[in-house]
Design an enzyme around this catalytic site. Structure first.
Site, short mmCIF file in Angstrom:
data_model
loop_
_atom_site.label_atom_id
_atom_site.label_comp_id
_atom_site.label_asym_id
_atom_site.label_seq_id
_atom_site.Cartn_x
_atom_site.Cartn_y
_atom_site.Cartn_z
N HIS A 18 0.88 -1.18 0.00
CA HIS A 18 0.00 0.00 0.00
C HIS A 18 0.91 1.22 0.00
CE1 HIS A 18 -3.52 -2.49 1.24
NE2 HIS A 18 -2.55 -3.23 1.75
N GLU A 199 -7.24 -12.53 6.10
CA GLU A 199 -6.15 -11.98 6.92
C GLU A 199 -6.63 -12.10 8.37
OE1 GLU A 199 -5.62 -7.73 6.54
OE2 GLU A 199 -3.64 -7.74 7.49
N ASP A 277 3.47 -5.23 2.32
CA ASP A 277 2.21 -4.66 2.81
C ASP A 277 2.34 -3.17 3.16
OD1 ASP A 277 -0.49 -4.79 3.30
OD2 ASP A 277 -0.36 -5.97 5.14
N ASP A 278 2.77 -2.86 4.37
CA ASP A 278 2.93 -1.47 4.83
C ASP A 278 4.28 -1.36 5.51
OD1 ASP A 278 0.04 -0.44 4.37
OD2 ASP A 278 -0.23 -2.31 5.48
N1 HPA Z 1 -5.25 -5.16 5.52
C1 HPA Z 1 -6.31 -4.41 5.25
N2 HPA Z 1 -6.22 -3.13 4.90
C2 HPA Z 1 -5.02 -2.59 4.79
C3 HPA Z 1 -3.88 -3.32 5.06
C4 HPA Z 1 -4.00 -4.68 5.43
O1 HPA Z 1 -3.03 -5.42 5.69
N3 HPA Z 1 -2.84 -2.47 4.88
C5 HPA Z 1 -3.34 -1.28 4.48
N4 HPA Z 1 -4.66 -1.34 4.44
ZN ZN Z 2 -2.57 -5.13 2.53
#
Ligand code: HPA
Ligand code: ZN
Length: 326
Positions: A18, A199, A277-278
């Site tokens: 993201h 998740e 991911d982040d």
């Molecule tokens: N999951 C859901 N939304 C998100 C994530 C994630 O890992 N990272 C940024 N937005």
């Molecule tokens: Zn994500």
């Protein structure tokens, strides 16, 4: 270790990142100052100290707050360019970036501003590093479907620059079925679909993402193991999972990396990939994720090579004409 050198040296594709989640605290402060925005932190250290998450929502609260410093095209350029430089250092040669327009349009930031900044940085990454890329617009699942449909309509003039659509944000209580009409419309615009599922949410959300949304790829998907038939289906149909190990650790999806099911899923024949991911929030970019998994799960050379091959196989790189040279 030789295998860790292999991990660093291999060219890789990143399929789950993201762009708002690549905002390092240093840049957050710089952009806050530039835009006259007051942050609820006194220092970069204080920001980092706040990154102690207990679940997805505890992270999302800080992630959305942090994104408020992104205002101008320059901000989106600086954010994306910083990520490209960091990814290049990890030998990432292809990246498929998520962006969350609704996080920005509610604050009066236009599609034009966001996309121009992101696109310009990705074009520079292609020129300077030969790094190819795709842009995936994500819808925020905690919002009503009507908001997301409005966002899709707003995006219509920009679809030339958007390669696909995804679904992110708080998963619990927001099943894919909530967005049936939205993704039906996305498919009618011939936008390929991916979705975060499994998740924090149950395996049934993965099945819904496939059957109701028409997802081609599942983001995370680690809870598929709760449904053995689904695992079989994912392997048989070669549905890629974009797994994010350090994210799962930081958001307490797993208690420790030794317990992560990445290796089991890989050995079960699923098209598993590793992603960051982040990374600014979870303390690791692409190589950090691979290195941590190698150590915790005792991955072999073959495992590592398979994960990296999967990242290209699962990518949208085959649509070579979608690589933008402008
Ligand atoms: N999951 C859901 N939304 C998100 C994530 C994630 O890992 N990272 C940024 N937005
Ligand atoms: Zn994500």
């Amino acid at each position: 270790q030789a295998i860790d050198d292999l991990i660093r040296a291999l060219p890789k594709a990143e399929l789950h990142v993201h762009i708002e989640g690549t905002l390092e605290p240093e840049l957050m402060f710089k952009l806050a100052r530039r835009n006259g925005i007051k942050l609820p932190y006194a220092s970069v250290d204080e920001v980092r100290a706040a990154y102690q998450f207990t679940d997805l929502q505890s992270f999302l609260d800080l992630y959305y707050a942090g994104a408020s410093v992104l205002v101008t095209e320059e901000d989106f350029y600086d954010l994306t360019w910083a990520y490209c430089q960091r990814a290049h250092a990890d030998n990432v040669v292809h990246t498929e970036i998520f962006f969350d327009p609704q996080t920005h349009t509610v604050r009066g930031v236009s599609f034009e501003t966001m996309l121009n900044g992101i696109t310009r940085a990705l074009s520079d990454a292609l020129l300077k590093y030969g790094m190819t890329s795709r842009r995936i617009m994500c819808f925020l699942r905690h919002l009503p479907e009507a908001d997301c449909l409005a966002t899709l309509e707003q995006a219509k003039p920009y679809l030339e620059r958007i390669h696909g659509v995804g679904l992110d944000s708080g998963e619990k209580g927001n099943p894919p079925s909530k967005f049936k009409r939205l993704f039906q419309r996305c498919r009618s615009y011939e936008l390929p679909v991916v979705a975060h599922a499994g998740e924090e949410g149950p395996a049934s959300y993965i099945t819904e993402a496939l059957d109701i949304l028409g997802a081609k790829r599942i983001d995370h998907g680690v809870r598929c193991v709760e449904d053995p038939e689904l695992v079989h289906r994912l392997a048989r149909d070669k549905v890629p999972l974009t797994v994010c190990p350090l994210s799962n650790l930081k958001l307490c999806v797993v208690d420790n990396l030794e317990k992560h099911n990445l290796r089991d899923l890989l050995h079960a024949g699923l098209c598993v990939t590793v992603n960051s991911d982040d990374p600014a929030y979870f303390g690791g970019y692409m190589n950090d994720n691979l290195l941590a998994c190698r150590a915790a799960l005792n991955l072999s050379d073959d495992d590592v090579v398979q994960l990296v091959l999967n990242s290209f196989e699962a990518s949208w790189l085959r649509d070579a004409d979608k690589t933008r040279w402008e």
